[in-house]
Write a protein that holds these residues in place. Sequence first.
Motif, mmCIF file in Angstrom:
data_model
loop_
_atom_site.group_PDB
_atom_site.id
_atom_site.type_symbol
_atom_site.label_atom_id
_atom_site.label_comp_id
_atom_site.label_asym_id
_atom_site.label_seq_id
_atom_site.Cartn_x
_atom_site.Cartn_y
_atom_site.Cartn_z
ATOM 1 N N PRO A 289 9.300 -13.215 -28.559
ATOM 2 C CA PRO A 289 10.413 -12.494 -28.539
ATOM 3 C C PRO A 289 10.821 -12.357 -27.160
ATOM 4 C CG PRO A 289 8.628 -11.151 -29.374
ATOM 5 C CD PRO A 289 8.234 -12.380 -28.815
ATOM 6 N N LEU A 290 12.270 -12.380 -27.014
ATOM 7 C CA LEU A 290 12.985 -12.241 -25.683
ATOM 8 C C LEU A 290 13.419 -10.658 -25.731
ATOM 9 C CD1 LEU A 290 16.176 -14.162 -24.426
ATOM 10 C CD2 LEU A 290 15.548 -11.997 -23.550
ATOM 11 N N GLU A 291 12.507 -10.171 -25.105
ATOM 12 C CA GLU A 291 12.732 -8.564 -25.183
ATOM 13 C C GLU A 291 13.423 -8.048 -24.066
ATOM 14 O OE1 GLU A 291 8.826 -6.249 -25.691
ATOM 15 O OE2 GLU A 291 8.228 -8.048 -25.688
ATOM 16 N N ARG A 292 14.343 -7.054 -24.048
ATOM 17 C CA ARG A 292 15.384 -6.560 -23.490
ATOM 18 C C ARG A 292 14.936 -6.278 -21.942
ATOM 19 N NH1 ARG A 292 20.421 -3.618 -24.780
ATOM 20 N NH2 ARG A 292 21.362 -2.944 -22.731
ATOM 21 N N LYS A 293 13.803 -6.028 -21.519
ATOM 22 C CA LYS A 293 13.389 -5.921 -20.121
ATOM 23 C C LYS A 293 13.251 -7.050 -19.479
ATOM 24 C CE LYS A 293 8.462 -6.755 -21.727
ATOM 25 N NZ LYS A 293 6.988 -6.240 -21.781
ATOM 26 N N ALA A 294 13.392 -8.379 -20.045
ATOM 27 C CA ALA A 294 13.532 -9.501 -19.489
ATOM 28 C C ALA A 294 15.060 -9.747 -18.883
ATOM 29 C CB ALA A 294 13.026 -10.854 -20.526
ATOM 30 N N SER A 295 15.858 -9.240 -19.587
ATOM 31 C CA SER A 295 17.273 -9.382 -19.591
ATOM 32 C C SER A 295 17.964 -8.312 -18.701
ATOM 33 C CB SER A 295 17.966 -9.617 -20.929
ATOM 34 O OG SER A 295 17.291 -10.681 -21.710
ATOM 35 N N GLU A 296 17.576 -7.148 -18.674
ATOM 36 C CA GLU A 296 18.395 -5.824 -18.244
ATOM 37 C C GLU A 296 18.812 -5.920 -16.990
ATOM 38 O OE1 GLU A 296 20.132 -2.319 -18.916
ATOM 39 O OE2 GLU A 296 19.072 -3.525 -20.332
ATOM 40 N N ASP A 297 18.054 -6.404 -15.923
ATOM 41 C CA ASP A 297 18.372 -6.414 -14.572
ATOM 42 C C ASP A 297 19.535 -7.402 -14.167
ATOM 43 O OD1 ASP A 297 16.659 -4.506 -13.655
ATOM 44 O OD2 ASP A 297 14.974 -5.910 -13.538
ATOM 45 N N LEU A 298 19.326 -8.674 -14.949
ATOM 46 C CA LEU A 298 20.483 -9.932 -14.879
ATOM 47 C C LEU A 298 21.659 -9.123 -15.547
ATOM 48 C CD1 LEU A 298 18.286 -12.870 -15.597
ATOM 49 C CD2 LEU A 298 19.470 -12.665 -13.380
ATOM 50 N N TYR A 299 21.460 -8.517 -16.536
ATOM 51 C CA TYR A 299 22.718 -8.034 -17.251
ATOM 52 C C TYR A 299 23.457 -7.027 -16.484
ATOM 53 C CZ TYR A 299 25.557 -5.542 -20.722
ATOM 54 O OH TYR A 299 26.429 -4.976 -21.420
ATOM 55 N N LEU A 300 22.722 -6.321 -15.873
ATOM 56 C CA LEU A 300 23.376 -5.183 -14.661
ATOM 57 C C LEU A 300 24.103 -5.859 -13.803
ATOM 58 C CD1 LEU A 300 20.749 -2.485 -14.836
ATOM 59 C CD2 LEU A 300 22.963 -2.495 -16.058
ATOM 60 N N ARG A 301 23.341 -6.740 -13.220
ATOM 61 C CA ARG A 301 24.096 -7.541 -11.999
ATOM 62 C C ARG A 301 25.411 -8.142 -12.613
ATOM 63 N NH1 ARG A 301 26.751 -7.222 -8.084
ATOM 64 N NH2 ARG A 301 26.652 -8.997 -6.584
ATOM 65 N N ALA A 302 25.143 -8.958 -13.745
ATOM 66 C CA ALA A 302 26.356 -9.849 -14.259
ATOM 67 C C ALA A 302 27.323 -8.858 -14.553
ATOM 68 C CB ALA A 302 26.089 -10.509 -15.485
ATOM 69 N N GLY A 303 27.192 -7.615 -15.095
ATOM 70 C CA GLY A 303 28.359 -6.768 -15.107
ATOM 71 C C GLY A 303 29.091 -6.249 -13.869
ATOM 72 N N GLU A 304 28.354 -6.057 -12.828
ATOM 73 C CA GLU A 304 29.026 -5.879 -11.596
ATOM 74 C C GLU A 304 29.764 -7.021 -11.090
ATOM 75 O OE1 GLU A 304 25.691 -5.034 -8.996
ATOM 76 O OE2 GLU A 304 25.294 -3.162 -9.874
ATOM 77 N N ILE A 305 29.335 -8.301 -11.363
ATOM 78 C CA ILE A 305 30.162 -9.360 -11.044
ATOM 79 C C ILE A 305 31.129 -9.745 -11.638
ATOM 80 C CG2 ILE A 305 30.186 -11.981 -11.047
ATOM 81 C CD1 ILE A 305 26.882 -11.616 -10.001
ATOM 82 N N ALA A 306 31.331 -9.058 -12.980
ATOM 83 C CA ALA A 306 32.577 -9.226 -13.887
ATOM 84 C C ALA A 306 33.471 -8.521 -13.372
ATOM 85 C CB ALA A 306 32.024 -8.964 -15.304
ATOM 86 N N ALA A 307 33.148 -7.167 -12.949
ATOM 87 C CA ALA A 307 34.113 -6.137 -12.200
ATOM 88 C C ALA A 307 34.823 -6.744 -10.995
ATOM 89 C CB ALA A 307 33.569 -4.892 -12.135
ATOM 90 N N GLU A 308 33.801 -7.438 -10.266
ATOM 91 C CA GLU A 308 34.284 -8.097 -9.077
ATOM 92 C C GLU A 308 35.220 -9.232 -9.256
ATOM 93 O OE1 GLU A 308 30.605 -9.192 -7.065
ATOM 94 O OE2 GLU A 308 29.970 -7.019 -6.660
ATOM 95 N N LEU A 309 35.132 -10.002 -10.183
ATOM 96 C CA LEU A 309 36.022 -10.646 -10.492
ATOM 97 C C LEU A 309 37.161 -10.328 -11.319
ATOM 98 C CD1 LEU A 309 33.413 -13.664 -11.955
ATOM 99 C CD2 LEU A 309 34.504 -13.531 -9.889
ATOM 100 N N GLY A 310 37.332 -9.296 -11.665
ATOM 101 C CA GLY A 310 38.438 -8.998 -12.601
ATOM 102 C C GLY A 310 38.483 -9.570 -13.709
ATOM 103 N N ILE A 311 37.398 -9.598 -14.393
ATOM 104 C CA ILE A 311 37.462 -10.274 -15.741
ATOM 105 C C ILE A 311 37.080 -9.054 -16.629
ATOM 106 C CG2 ILE A 311 37.241 -12.478 -14.876
ATOM 107 C CD1 ILE A 311 34.361 -12.290 -15.980
ATOM 108 N N SER A 312 36.984 -9.294 -17.991
ATOM 109 C CA SER A 312 36.874 -8.349 -18.987
ATOM 110 C C SER A 312 35.482 -7.813 -18.929
ATOM 111 C CB SER A 312 36.901 -8.915 -20.400
ATOM 112 O OG SER A 312 38.421 -9.213 -20.553
ATOM 113 N N PRO A 313 35.248 -6.438 -19.072
ATOM 114 C CA PRO A 313 34.089 -5.996 -18.967
ATOM 115 C C PRO A 313 32.845 -6.715 -20.058
ATOM 116 C CG PRO A 313 35.551 -4.317 -18.981
ATOM 117 C CD PRO A 313 36.162 -5.540 -19.315
ATOM 118 N N LEU A 314 31.515 -6.655 -19.692
ATOM 119 C CA LEU A 314 30.644 -7.269 -20.182
ATOM 120 C C LEU A 314 29.980 -6.326 -21.400
ATOM 121 C CD1 LEU A 314 28.559 -9.649 -17.801
ATOM 122 C CD2 LEU A 314 30.656 -10.182 -19.344
ATOM 123 N N SER A 315 29.606 -6.755 -22.294
ATOM 124 C CA SER A 315 28.726 -6.022 -23.338
ATOM 125 C C SER A 315 27.540 -6.915 -23.732
ATOM 126 C CB SER A 315 29.601 -5.805 -24.474
ATOM 127 O OG SER A 315 29.888 -6.883 -25.450
ATOM 128 N N GLY A 316 26.584 -6.232 -24.365
ATOM 129 C CA GLY A 316 25.245 -6.877 -24.972
ATOM 130 C C GLY A 316 24.649 -6.396 -26.217
#
Length: 387
Positions: A289-316
């Motif tokens: 399995p790919l469990e959420r704990k493997a993705s969570e930190d990267l996802y949070l950072r990617a969300g911050e970067i999306a905001a900095e870029l001014g693109i649509s908010p991310l969802s997971g």
Amino acid sequence: MSDPELVERMRAALPAMLADLETLVTCESPSASLAAVARSAEVVARVGTELLGVAPEYVVIDGRTHLRWRLGDGPTRVLVLGHHDTVWPIGSLATHPFSAVDGVLRGPGCFDMKAGLVMAFHAVAALPSTAGVTLLVTGDEELGSPSSRELIEAEARGCAAALVLEASADGGALKLERKGVSNYEVRIHGRAAHAGLEPERGVNASIEAAHQILAISRLGDADLGTSVTPTLLNSGTTRNTVPAAGSFFVDARVRDLVEQDRVDAAMQALTPVLDGASLEVLGGPNRPPLERKASEDLYLRAGEIAAELGISPLSGTSVGGASDGNFTAGIGTPTLDGLGAVGGGAHADHEHVLVAELAPRTALLAALMIDLLAASVPAGAALMDRS
């Protein structure tokens, strides 16, 4: 380069991205054909080399062609992962031609996942420095990665992150959880007899299969997200013969390793019901399995970067399908999946990519790599510090 400049640079590159995508899509690459996968690898290598300025290594395992770009001289910090094989047979372009009309791009394999490869090439090419990046493009993902699994795990080990360019989920959602997959074949051995003259002298493999299928179907647990599904069934030889042999396949999907181990133990412990019948259980866990704990930190950072870029908010979201990201997460490498194209219809007649999303999502990928490569602390720790 400021963040807005990165987005604009990708928008300016969109015509080139569409041309590269047409080149990849119009080279058919069904997993079942080694020759087609080899031809596709040549095309992918050419497109990648033009953008990255360096040719890949060809890694051929069991006759199947994979490509690896190790960029820079130091250790790999970021693994970018994709595949160039598809489920579409040779000739599919005749019925599903490449097109890009009214902002919707179509063609066999465009969504899963040749658009992701084009995005990866353009994102890596946009980096101020590519040192520390490895781009791995495999040729057997749609088969379960039988020849490339060890290669993927070796490349991912010790990386700060594995970024998987599989297509996004509905609405562009990133794939934060994927179920683990186990595959089995159950073979049944009985004894043939004439179905009319002396059926009692036979051992009916079809009846034994029915007993086993019912037992296996009860291994699932909907509350835990576990599905255990008997699929393809074969039994018997002629209408008037007690079947001497039969077989069926089983697809199991689980959210965690505990459930994967439980199902595997139960499958291996199957015993025949009919006197004189015997069983063989082949296979086992294919992807953890790919469990959420493997993705969570990267996802949070990617969300911050999306905001900095001014693109649509991310969802997971969580999905039942597996990918090579299951392997990278399974060895402990932080993994973010679904970073590829936004669209839909993977493996289906309506497979498509939304053109308007290609540039911003490619900018997101490039910015995330820049952020990861800038980290100077040990693998994985930077992600927690920066979230």
